[in-house]
Design a protein around this motif. Structure first.
Motif, PDB file in Angstrom:
ATOM      1  N   VAL A 145       0.861  -1.177   0.000  1.00 37.15           N
ATOM      2  CA  VAL A 145       0.000   0.000   0.000  1.00 37.15           C
ATOM      3  C   VAL A 145       0.902   1.233   0.000  1.00 37.15           C
ATOM      4  CG1 VAL A 145      -0.184   0.099   2.516  1.00 37.15           C
ATOM      5  CG2 VAL A 145      -2.036   1.019   1.135  1.00 37.15           C
ATOM      6  N   PRO A 146       0.506   2.313  -0.662  1.00 33.74           N
ATOM      7  CA  PRO A 146       1.371   3.498  -0.700  1.00 33.74           C
ATOM      8  C   PRO A 146       1.592   4.104   0.683  1.00 33.74           C
ATOM      9  CG  PRO A 146      -0.283   3.607  -2.441  1.00 33.74           C
ATOM     10  CD  PRO A 146      -0.672   2.463  -1.548  1.00 33.74           C
ATOM     11  N   VAL A 147       2.850   4.386   0.993  1.00 37.42           N
ATOM     12  CA  VAL A 147       3.266   5.007   2.244  1.00 37.42           C
ATOM     13  C   VAL A 147       4.330   6.044   1.889  1.00 37.42           C
ATOM     14  CG1 VAL A 147       4.321   4.639   4.505  1.00 37.42           C
ATOM     15  CG2 VAL A 147       2.844   2.871   3.524  1.00 37.42           C
ATOM     16  N   PRO A 148       4.244   7.264   2.417  1.00 39.10           N
ATOM     17  CA  PRO A 148       5.276   8.261   2.090  1.00 39.10           C
ATOM     18  C   PRO A 148       6.671   7.778   2.462  1.00 39.10           C
ATOM     19  CG  PRO A 148       3.407   9.297   3.184  1.00 39.10           C
ATOM     20  CD  PRO A 148       3.193   7.821   3.289  1.00 39.10           C
ATOM     21  N   GLU A 149       7.624   8.013   1.569  1.00 36.33           N
ATOM     22  CA  GLU A 149       9.003   7.611   1.824  1.00 36.33           C
ATOM     23  C   GLU A 149       9.612   8.486   2.915  1.00 36.33           C
ATOM     24  OE1 GLU A 149      13.350   7.361  -0.444  1.00 36.33           O
ATOM     25  OE2 GLU A 149      11.575   8.097  -1.508  1.00 36.33           O
ATOM     26  N   VAL A 150      10.260   7.854   3.861  1.00 39.48           N
ATOM     27  CA  VAL A 150      10.964   8.586   4.912  1.00 39.48           C
ATOM     28  C   VAL A 150      12.297   9.071   4.358  1.00 39.48           C
ATOM     29  CG1 VAL A 150      12.014   8.452   7.195  1.00 39.48           C
ATOM     30  CG2 VAL A 150       9.869   7.243   6.740  1.00 39.48           C
TER      31      VAL A 150
ATOM     32  N   THR B 188     -11.692   8.512  -4.439  1.00 38.93           N
ATOM     33  CA  THR B 188     -12.392   7.855  -5.536  1.00 38.93           C
ATOM     34  C   THR B 188     -12.671   6.403  -5.154  1.00 38.93           C
ATOM     35  OG1 THR B 188     -10.394   7.060  -6.661  1.00 38.93           O
ATOM     36  CG2 THR B 188     -11.178   9.296  -7.225  1.00 38.93           C
ATOM     37  N   ALA B 189     -13.681   5.836  -5.775  1.00 37.52           N
ATOM     38  CA  ALA B 189     -14.027   4.445  -5.505  1.00 37.52           C
ATOM     39  C   ALA B 189     -12.887   3.512  -5.910  1.00 37.52           C
ATOM     40  CB  ALA B 189     -15.305   4.079  -6.255  1.00 37.52           C
ATOM     41  N   ARG B 190     -12.238   3.809  -7.021  1.00 40.15           N
ATOM     42  CA  ARG B 190     -11.137   2.958  -7.482  1.00 40.15           C
ATOM     43  C   ARG B 190      -9.982   2.976  -6.485  1.00 40.15           C
ATOM     44  NH1 ARG B 190      -7.845   3.484 -13.270  1.00 40.15           N
ATOM     45  NH2 ARG B 190      -6.340   1.819 -12.832  1.00 40.15           N
ATOM     46  N   ALA B 191      -9.624   4.158  -5.991  1.00 41.03           N
ATOM     47  CA  ALA B 191      -8.550   4.247  -5.008  1.00 41.03           C
ATOM     48  C   ALA B 191      -8.924   3.508  -3.733  1.00 41.03           C
ATOM     49  CB  ALA B 191      -8.230   5.708  -4.708  1.00 41.03           C
ATOM     50  N   ALA B 192     -10.198   3.588  -3.343  1.00 39.90           N
ATOM     51  CA  ALA B 192     -10.657   2.893  -2.143  1.00 39.90           C
ATOM     52  C   ALA B 192     -10.524   1.384  -2.298  1.00 39.90           C
ATOM     53  CB  ALA B 192     -12.104   3.277  -1.846  1.00 39.90           C
ATOM     54  N   GLU B 193     -10.880   0.871  -3.457  1.00 45.19           N
ATOM     55  CA  GLU B 193     -10.772  -0.568  -3.681  1.00 45.19           C
ATOM     56  C   GLU B 193      -9.317  -1.018  -3.666  1.00 45.19           C
ATOM     57  OE1 GLU B 193     -12.891  -0.946  -7.319  1.00 45.19           O
ATOM     58  OE2 GLU B 193     -14.856  -0.750  -6.351  1.00 45.19           O
ATOM     59  N   GLU B 194      -8.443  -0.220  -4.271  1.00 43.66           N
ATOM     60  CA  GLU B 194      -7.014  -0.556  -4.232  1.00 43.66           C
ATOM     61  C   GLU B 194      -6.486  -0.515  -2.804  1.00 43.66           C
ATOM     62  OE1 GLU B 194      -4.900   1.928  -6.933  1.00 43.66           O
ATOM     63  OE2 GLU B 194      -5.783   1.009  -8.718  1.00 43.66           O
ATOM     64  N   LEU B 195      -6.990   0.433  -2.012  1.00 40.97           N
ATOM     65  CA  LEU B 195      -6.591   0.501  -0.604  1.00 40.97           C
ATOM     66  C   LEU B 195      -7.027  -0.754   0.133  1.00 40.97           C
ATOM     67  CD1 LEU B 195      -5.517   1.916   1.937  1.00 40.97           C
ATOM     68  CD2 LEU B 195      -7.741   3.053   2.133  1.00 40.97           C
ATOM     69  N   GLY B 196      -8.259  -1.205  -0.090  1.00 40.22           N
ATOM     70  CA  GLY B 196      -8.735  -2.412   0.578  1.00 40.22           C
ATOM     71  C   GLY B 196      -7.881  -3.624   0.267  1.00 40.22           C
ATOM     72  N   ARG B 197      -7.576  -3.819  -1.007  1.00 43.04           N
ATOM     73  CA  ARG B 197      -6.736  -4.964  -1.377  1.00 43.04           C
ATOM     74  C   ARG B 197      -5.322  -4.820  -0.812  1.00 43.04           C
ATOM     75  NH1 ARG B 197     -10.178  -4.597  -6.070  1.00 43.04           N
ATOM     76  NH2 ARG B 197      -8.870  -2.972  -6.991  1.00 43.04           N
ATOM     77  N   GLY B 198      -4.790  -3.598  -0.876  1.00 39.16           N
ATOM     78  CA  GLY B 198      -3.453  -3.368  -0.346  1.00 39.16           C
ATOM     79  C   GLY B 198      -3.381  -3.559   1.157  1.00 39.16           C
ATOM     80  N   LEU B 199      -4.418  -3.125   1.863  1.00 42.24           N
ATOM     81  CA  LEU B 199      -4.432  -3.273   3.318  1.00 42.24           C
ATOM     82  C   LEU B 199      -4.426  -4.745   3.709  1.00 42.24           C
ATOM     83  CD1 LEU B 199      -4.585  -1.667   5.972  1.00 42.24           C
ATOM     84  CD2 LEU B 199      -7.080  -1.794   5.811  1.00 42.24           C
ATOM     85  N   ALA B 200      -5.169  -5.564   2.979  1.00 43.38           N
ATOM     86  CA  ALA B 200      -5.162  -7.001   3.264  1.00 43.38           C
ATOM     87  C   ALA B 200      -3.770  -7.591   3.051  1.00 43.38           C
ATOM     88  CB  ALA B 200      -6.181  -7.712   2.374  1.00 43.38           C
ATOM     89  N   ARG B 201      -3.092  -7.191   1.988  1.00 46.14           N
ATOM     90  CA  ARG B 201      -1.742  -7.695   1.735  1.00 46.14           C
ATOM     91  C   ARG B 201      -0.762  -7.190   2.800  1.00 46.14           C
ATOM     92  NH1 ARG B 201      -3.445  -6.701  -3.722  1.00 46.14           N
ATOM     93  NH2 ARG B 201      -2.466  -4.624  -3.697  1.00 46.14           N
TER      94      ARG B 201
ATOM     95  N   ARG C 297      -3.597  11.523  -5.787  1.00 41.94           N
ATOM     96  CA  ARG C 297      -4.067  11.326  -7.150  1.00 41.94           C
ATOM     97  C   ARG C 297      -4.098   9.836  -7.491  1.00 41.94           C
ATOM     98  NH1 ARG C 297      -1.260  13.723 -12.700  1.00 41.94           N
ATOM     99  NH2 ARG C 297      -2.846  12.914 -14.142  1.00 41.94           N
ATOM    100  N   ASP C 298      -5.294   9.293  -7.678  1.00 42.92           N
ATOM    101  CA  ASP C 298      -5.518   7.905  -8.091  1.00 42.92           C
ATOM    102  C   ASP C 298      -5.184   6.874  -7.021  1.00 42.92           C
ATOM    103  OD1 ASP C 298      -6.276   8.815 -10.647  1.00 42.92           O
ATOM    104  OD2 ASP C 298      -4.193   8.756 -11.348  1.00 42.92           O
ATOM    105  N   ARG C 299      -4.687   7.287  -5.863  1.00 45.04           N
ATOM    106  CA  ARG C 299      -4.310   6.311  -4.837  1.00 45.04           C
ATOM    107  C   ARG C 299      -4.596   6.873  -3.442  1.00 45.04           C
ATOM    108  NH1 ARG C 299       1.658   4.018  -5.614  1.00 45.04           N
ATOM    109  NH2 ARG C 299       2.223   6.212  -5.611  1.00 45.04           N
ATOM    110  N   ALA C 300      -4.807   5.974  -2.514  1.00 46.11           N
ATOM    111  CA  ALA C 300      -4.924   6.352  -1.108  1.00 46.11           C
ATOM    112  C   ALA C 300      -3.657   5.922  -0.392  1.00 46.11           C
ATOM    113  CB  ALA C 300      -6.145   5.684  -0.475  1.00 46.11           C
ATOM    114  N   TRP C 301      -3.110   6.829   0.402  1.00 52.20           N
ATOM    115  CA  TRP C 301      -1.855   6.601   1.118  1.00 52.20           C
ATOM    116  C   TRP C 301      -2.133   6.456   2.611  1.00 52.20           C
ATOM    117  CZ3 TRP C 301       3.193   7.607  -1.297  1.00 52.20           C
ATOM    118  CH2 TRP C 301       3.095   7.908  -2.655  1.00 52.20           C
ATOM    119  N   LEU C 302      -1.303   5.681   3.289  1.00 54.47           N
ATOM    120  CA  LEU C 302      -1.375   5.571   4.741  1.00 54.47           C
ATOM    121  C   LEU C 302      -0.368   6.521   5.365  1.00 54.47           C
ATOM    122  CD1 LEU C 302      -1.670   1.712   5.324  1.00 54.47           C
ATOM    123  CD2 LEU C 302      -3.483   3.409   4.935  1.00 54.47           C
ATOM    124  N   ILE C 303      -0.831   7.364   6.301  1.00 54.39           N
ATOM    125  CA  ILE C 303       0.040   8.326   6.969  1.00 54.39           C
ATOM    126  C   ILE C 303      -0.139   8.212   8.483  1.00 54.39           C
ATOM    127  CG2 ILE C 303       0.006   9.917   5.000  1.00 54.39           C
ATOM    128  CD1 ILE C 303      -1.984  11.661   6.618  1.00 54.39           C
TER     129      ILE C 303
END
Length: 288
Positions: free
Chosen positions: A68-73, A92-105, A203-209
Motif C-alpha cells: 500500500v502506498p506510504v510516504p518515503e521517509v 475515488t471508488a477505485r482508489a478505495a478498492e485498491e486501498l482495501g486490497r493493499g491493506l489485506a496484503r 491522485r488515483d491512490r490512497a496513502w497511509l500516513i
C-alpha cells in the motif's frame, strides 16, 4: 528552526517553508528545497519524546512489503520527521478498492508477535497525543487487555472520564477476551491508528500516513476505519475481503476493537468518550 532541521536532514538548502493546517500532534510544513523538490516535514511536541523515531520506523515497516502506498521517509531528527510530499486529491471508488486490497496484503505481511514494535522503533510509542506501549505477548487477548485496554481504563478513571461502574464492564471484557476475540489468527502488520484522517487521498491512490504500527489483530485496523467513518468504506471492505476474507462475526467484534481508541479519546478529550467506551464494552459482551 524547521528550515534548519530539514536542511540538515536532507542535505539541501531550503527555499521556502509553508505551514500546513490540520493535525493535532505536530506542526506540519510543506518545504521546497533549493532543487525544486517539495517535501513534507513535521515537528513533534517536546512532550512526546521519541515520536519522530517511532513514526519513521512505522512508515518504513509499513512500506517494506510494497502493499500500500506510504510516504518515503527521507530522514528524521530528535523531534522532526521529513518525508516525501504527497499532493491531496478527492477520494475515488477505485482508489478505495485498491486501498482495501493493499491493506489485506499489508496485514498478511505479518509481524513477529502481537505487540511487537516495528524494527528499530521504540517500545514506548505514541497514538496521536497519547503514549502507547508495544510489548510482545503470546496471544492477542493478552496483549490487548494488558497493553491497550487496562492501562487506559486506569488513566480514564484517574482523569474522571470513566466511572467505576463503567470500568467494571471493561474489566469483564478483558476477562472474557479469549472468548470474545473470535478465531485465533497470526499477528498482522498493523497501521495501528487507521481512522479516516490517516488515510491520505492522493491522485488515483490512497496513502497511509501517521501510523502507530505494531503487531496486532487485523480487525483492529478495520474497526478504526469504522469509528469515525471513511469515504467509500464498504468498497474498501469488499476489496479487502477479495484478498483475505475476514472471519465470521467480524462486524460484531468491531466494538471490541474500538475500545482502545475510545479510551484514548476519553483520556485526551473528556468523559463523553468514556461513556462511548462503556457502551462499546457492553455491546462486545452482548455480541458473544
Amino acid at each position: 528552526m524547521i528550515a534548519a532541521e530539514v536542511a540538515r536532514i536532507t542535505g539541501r538548502e531550503v527555499a521556502e517553508v509553508r505551514r500546513l493546517s490540520g493535525g493535532d500532534t505536530a506542526a506540519a510544513f510543506a518545504v521546497r528545497l533549493d532543487d525544486g523538490t517539495e517535501v513534507f516535514a513535521k515537528s513533534a511536541s517536546p512532550s512526546m519524546p521519541g515520536a519522530a523515531a517511532a513514526e519513521a520506523a512505522s512508515l518504513r515497516w509499513l512500506a517494506e512489503p510494497g502493499a500500500v502506498p506510504v510516504p518515503e521517509v527521507l530522514g528524521e531528527g530528535e523531534d522532526v520527521l521529513v518525508t516525501e510530499h504527497v499532493a491531496a486529491a478527492s477520494p475515488t471508488a477505485r482508489a478505495a478498492e485498491e486501498l482495501g486490497r493493499g491493506l489485506a496484503r499489508l496485514h498478511d505481511a505479518g509481524a513477529p508477535a502481537f505487540g511487537s514494535a516495528p524494527p528499530g522503533g521504540p517500545a514506548d510509542a505514541w497514538i496521536g497525543l497519547a503514549p502507547m506501549r508495544d510489548e510482545p505477548e503470546r496471544d492477542w487477548p493478552t496483549f490487548y487487555a494488558r497493553h491497550r485496554v487496562q492501562p487506559y481504563v486506569r488513566r480514564a478513571i484517574d482523569s474522571g472520564a470513566l466511572e467505576a461502574e463503567s470500568a467494571r464492564v471493561l474489566d469483564r471484557v478483558c476477562e472474557a477476551l479469549p472468548e470474545l476475540a473470535g478465531p485465533a489468527e497470526p499477528p498482522s502488520r498493523l497501521h495501528g491508528d487507521l481512522w479516516s484522517g490517516n488515510v491520505h487521498w492522493g491522485r488515483d491512490r490512497a496513502w497511509l500516513i501517521d501510523p502507530a504500527a505494531h503487531g496486532g489483530h487485523r480487525e483492529t485496523d478495520l474497526a478504526m476505519l469504522h469509528l469515525f467513518g471513511c469515504p467509500h468504506l464498504e468498497r474498501i471492505v469488499a476489496a479487502y475481503q477479495e484478498v483475505h476474507p475476514l472471519a465470521d462475526g467480524w462486524r460484531e467484534r468491531i466494538a471490541l476493537h474500538q475500545l482502545f481508541p475510545l479510551l484514548v479519546h476519553a483520556v485526551l478529550f473528556g468523559g463523553g468518550y468514556g461513556t462511548q467506551a462503556a457502551r462499546a464494552a457492553g455491546q462486545a459482551l452482548r455480541s458473544h
